[in-house]
Scaffold this active site. Structure first.
Site, PDB file in Angstrom:
ATOM      1  N   GLU A   1      -6.810   4.731   7.863  1.00 39.49           N
ATOM      2  CA  GLU A   1      -6.583   6.151   7.561  1.00 39.49           C
ATOM      3  C   GLU A   1      -7.808   6.760   6.888  1.00 39.49           C
ATOM      4  O   GLU A   1      -8.102   7.944   7.072  1.00 39.49           O
ATOM      5  CB  GLU A   1      -5.315   6.298   6.695  1.00 39.49           C
TER       6      GLU A   1
ATOM      7  N   GLY B   1       2.535   2.485  10.817  1.00 38.47           N
ATOM      8  CA  GLY B   1       3.461   3.607  10.647  1.00 38.47           C
ATOM      9  C   GLY B   1       4.173   3.999  11.929  1.00 38.47           C
ATOM     10  O   GLY B   1       4.805   5.054  11.997  1.00 38.47           O
TER      11      GLY B   1
ATOM     12  N   GLY C   1       2.982  -1.078   4.288  1.00 39.77           N
ATOM     13  CA  GLY C   1       2.980   0.343   3.963  1.00 39.77           C
ATOM     14  C   GLY C   1       4.376   0.813   3.618  1.00 39.77           C
ATOM     15  O   GLY C   1       4.892   0.541   2.528  1.00 39.77           O
ATOM     16  N   GLY C   2       5.016   1.486   4.565  1.00 39.94           N
ATOM     17  CA  GLY C   2       6.317   2.132   4.345  1.00 39.94           C
ATOM     18  C   GLY C   2       7.343   1.250   3.635  1.00 39.94           C
ATOM     19  O   GLY C   2       8.022   1.705   2.705  1.00 39.94           O
TER      20      GLY C   2
ATOM     21  N   SER D   1       3.582  -1.890  10.316  1.00 44.10           N
ATOM     22  CA  SER D   1       5.029  -1.894  10.537  1.00 44.10           C
ATOM     23  C   SER D   1       5.700  -3.203  10.127  1.00 44.10           C
ATOM     24  O   SER D   1       6.642  -3.656  10.789  1.00 44.10           O
ATOM     25  CB  SER D   1       5.355  -1.546  11.995  1.00 44.10           C
TER      26      SER D   1
ATOM     27  N   GLU E   1      -5.278  -4.830  10.603  1.00 46.94           N
ATOM     28  CA  GLU E   1      -4.270  -3.799  10.829  1.00 46.94           C
ATOM     29  C   GLU E   1      -4.580  -3.079  12.134  1.00 46.94           C
ATOM     30  O   GLU E   1      -5.377  -2.135  12.152  1.00 46.94           O
ATOM     31  CB  GLU E   1      -4.282  -2.786   9.680  1.00 46.94           C
TER      32      GLU E   1
ATOM     33  N   HIS F   1      -9.498   1.273   4.856  1.00 47.32           N
ATOM     34  CA  HIS F   1      -8.235   1.440   5.572  1.00 47.32           C
ATOM     35  C   HIS F   1      -8.455   2.374   6.766  1.00 47.32           C
ATOM     36  O   HIS F   1      -9.231   3.330   6.678  1.00 47.32           O
ATOM     37  CB  HIS F   1      -7.162   1.995   4.634  1.00 47.32           C
TER      38      HIS F   1
ATOM     39  N   ASN G   1       0.872  -1.180   0.000  1.00 44.99           N
ATOM     40  CA  ASN G   1       0.000   0.000   0.000  1.00 44.99           C
ATOM     41  C   ASN G   1       0.905   1.224   0.000  1.00 44.99           C
ATOM     42  O   ASN G   1       1.501   1.559   1.020  1.00 44.99           O
ATOM     43  CB  ASN G   1      -0.892  -0.031   1.246  1.00 44.99           C
ATOM     44  N   TRP G   2       1.008   1.860  -1.156  1.00 41.65           N
ATOM     45  CA  TRP G   2       1.950   2.978  -1.275  1.00 41.65           C
ATOM     46  C   TRP G   2       1.406   4.252  -0.632  1.00 41.65           C
ATOM     47  O   TRP G   2       2.115   5.246  -0.537  1.00 41.65           O
ATOM     48  CB  TRP G   2       2.276   3.226  -2.752  1.00 41.65           C
ATOM     49  N   LYS G   3       0.152   4.238  -0.251  1.00 41.97           N
ATOM     50  CA  LYS G   3      -0.492   5.417   0.352  1.00 41.97           C
ATOM     51  C   LYS G   3      -0.280   6.646  -0.550  1.00 41.97           C
ATOM     52  O   LYS G   3      -0.208   6.498  -1.758  1.00 41.97           O
ATOM     53  CB  LYS G   3       0.007   5.625   1.782  1.00 41.97           C
TER      54      LYS G   3
HETATM   55  P1  13P Z   1       3.082   0.605   7.663  1.00 41.52           P
HETATM   56  O1  13P Z   1       3.613  -0.699   7.101  1.00 41.52           O
HETATM   57  O2  13P Z   1       3.784   1.804   7.133  1.00 41.52           O
HETATM   58  O3  13P Z   1       2.993   0.556   9.155  1.00 41.52           O
HETATM   59  O4  13P Z   1       1.579   0.742   7.132  1.00 41.52           O
HETATM   60  C1  13P Z   1       0.720  -0.324   7.264  1.00 41.52           C
HETATM   61  C2  13P Z   1      -0.496  -0.052   6.486  1.00 41.52           C
HETATM   62  O5  13P Z   1      -1.275   0.809   6.837  1.00 41.52           O
HETATM   63  C3  13P Z   1      -0.725  -0.830   5.266  1.00 41.52           C
HETATM   64  O6  13P Z   1      -1.998  -0.605   4.759  1.00 41.52           O
END
Ligand code: 13P
Length: 254
Positions: A96, A170, A231-232, A210, A164, A94, A9-11
């Protein structure tokens, strides 16, 4: 037998040029790895360019959100029909989106329904906040987030779940493998009660929060965990490749 999935997930990261560069860097090696569904979810504006680059590739493409109407006066929104031309999967609900854009259990449910109608495979995210976790409300929150009356048809249509925990996203503070396995085990038992054992055993449930190349083994080694939503670490070619490679070899050994 559930095939593991690693989804990036590149956000809200990467311009189109950066997205193209990242895909060019990862594609040759990712294409060599089997036994894992490899998914990348760049921002909407890069989907068309990335789709072109992925012609003939085993890497699947996903979006990060959608609106539940097919078309009309919804300025700024993206419909399932538009996405179905570009990609195969879509992340829905998600945390977020729930946190910053007021998405609810109900809107997530409408989005899942609309995605499936358009032929997109949803990755539905669920998870509790730190406060809810500390108050012992994790199971109650997950039960509410997984209460759709249409759940059965969603699972039969290939919906993937991603657990999640919001406190792990994050923050660099991942859940432990055992913690994640336990909660995902709860989710599977919930689905068993809701839809029966056969369906519950067929649903893929990912962990997210994470995840890195350094800790993926801890999760993928657990019996209930079918992969990760990353994510990251999905923005760094070497990290993402290592996560996918480790997943491929672990599951093969199971
Ligand atoms: P991180 O891996 O950056 O913690 O993000 C997780 C996430 O929200 C994937 O959708």
């Amino acid at each position: 037998m559930r095939i593991p999935m690693i989804a990036g997930n590149w956000k809200m990261n990467t311009t189109s040029a950066e997205a193209v560069a990242l895909v060019k860097e990862m594609r040759p090696e990712l294409d060599q790895i089997d036994n894992v569904d490899k998914v990348i979810c760049p921002p909407f504006v890069s989907l068309a360019a990335v789709k072109e680059l992925l012609k003939g590739s085993s890497i699947k493409l996903g979006a990060q959100n959608l609106y539940f109407e097919e078309k009309g006066a919804y300025t700024g929104e993206i419909s399932p029909l538009m996405l179905a031309e570009l990609c195969q999967l879509v992340i829905i609900g998600h945390s977020e989106r729930r946190q910053y854009f007021n998405e609810t259990v109900e809107t997530a449910d409408k989005k899942v329904k609309a995605a499936l109608k358009a032929g997109l495979k949803p990755i539905l995210c669920v998870g509790e906040t730190l406060k809810e976790n500390e108050a012992g409300k994790t199971e109650e929150v997950l039960t509410r987030q997984l209460s759709s009356p249409s759940a059965r048809s969603y699972y039969l249509s290939g919906l993937t779940l991603a657990y999640e925990p919001i406190w792990a996203i994050g923050t660099g503070r991942a859940a432990s493998g055992e913690q994640a396995n336990q909660t995902i085990g709860f989710i599977r038992r919930h689905i068993t009660r809701q839809c029966g054992r056969e369906i519950a055993q067929s649903v893929r449930i990912l962990y997210g929060g994470s995840v890195t190349a350094a800790n993926i083994a801890e999760f993928i080694n657990q019996p209930e965990i079918d992969g990760a939503l990353v994510g990251g670490a999905s923005l760094k070619a070497n990290e993402f490749l290592s996560i996918v490679k480790q997943t491929s070899s672990f599951k093969r050994g199971k």
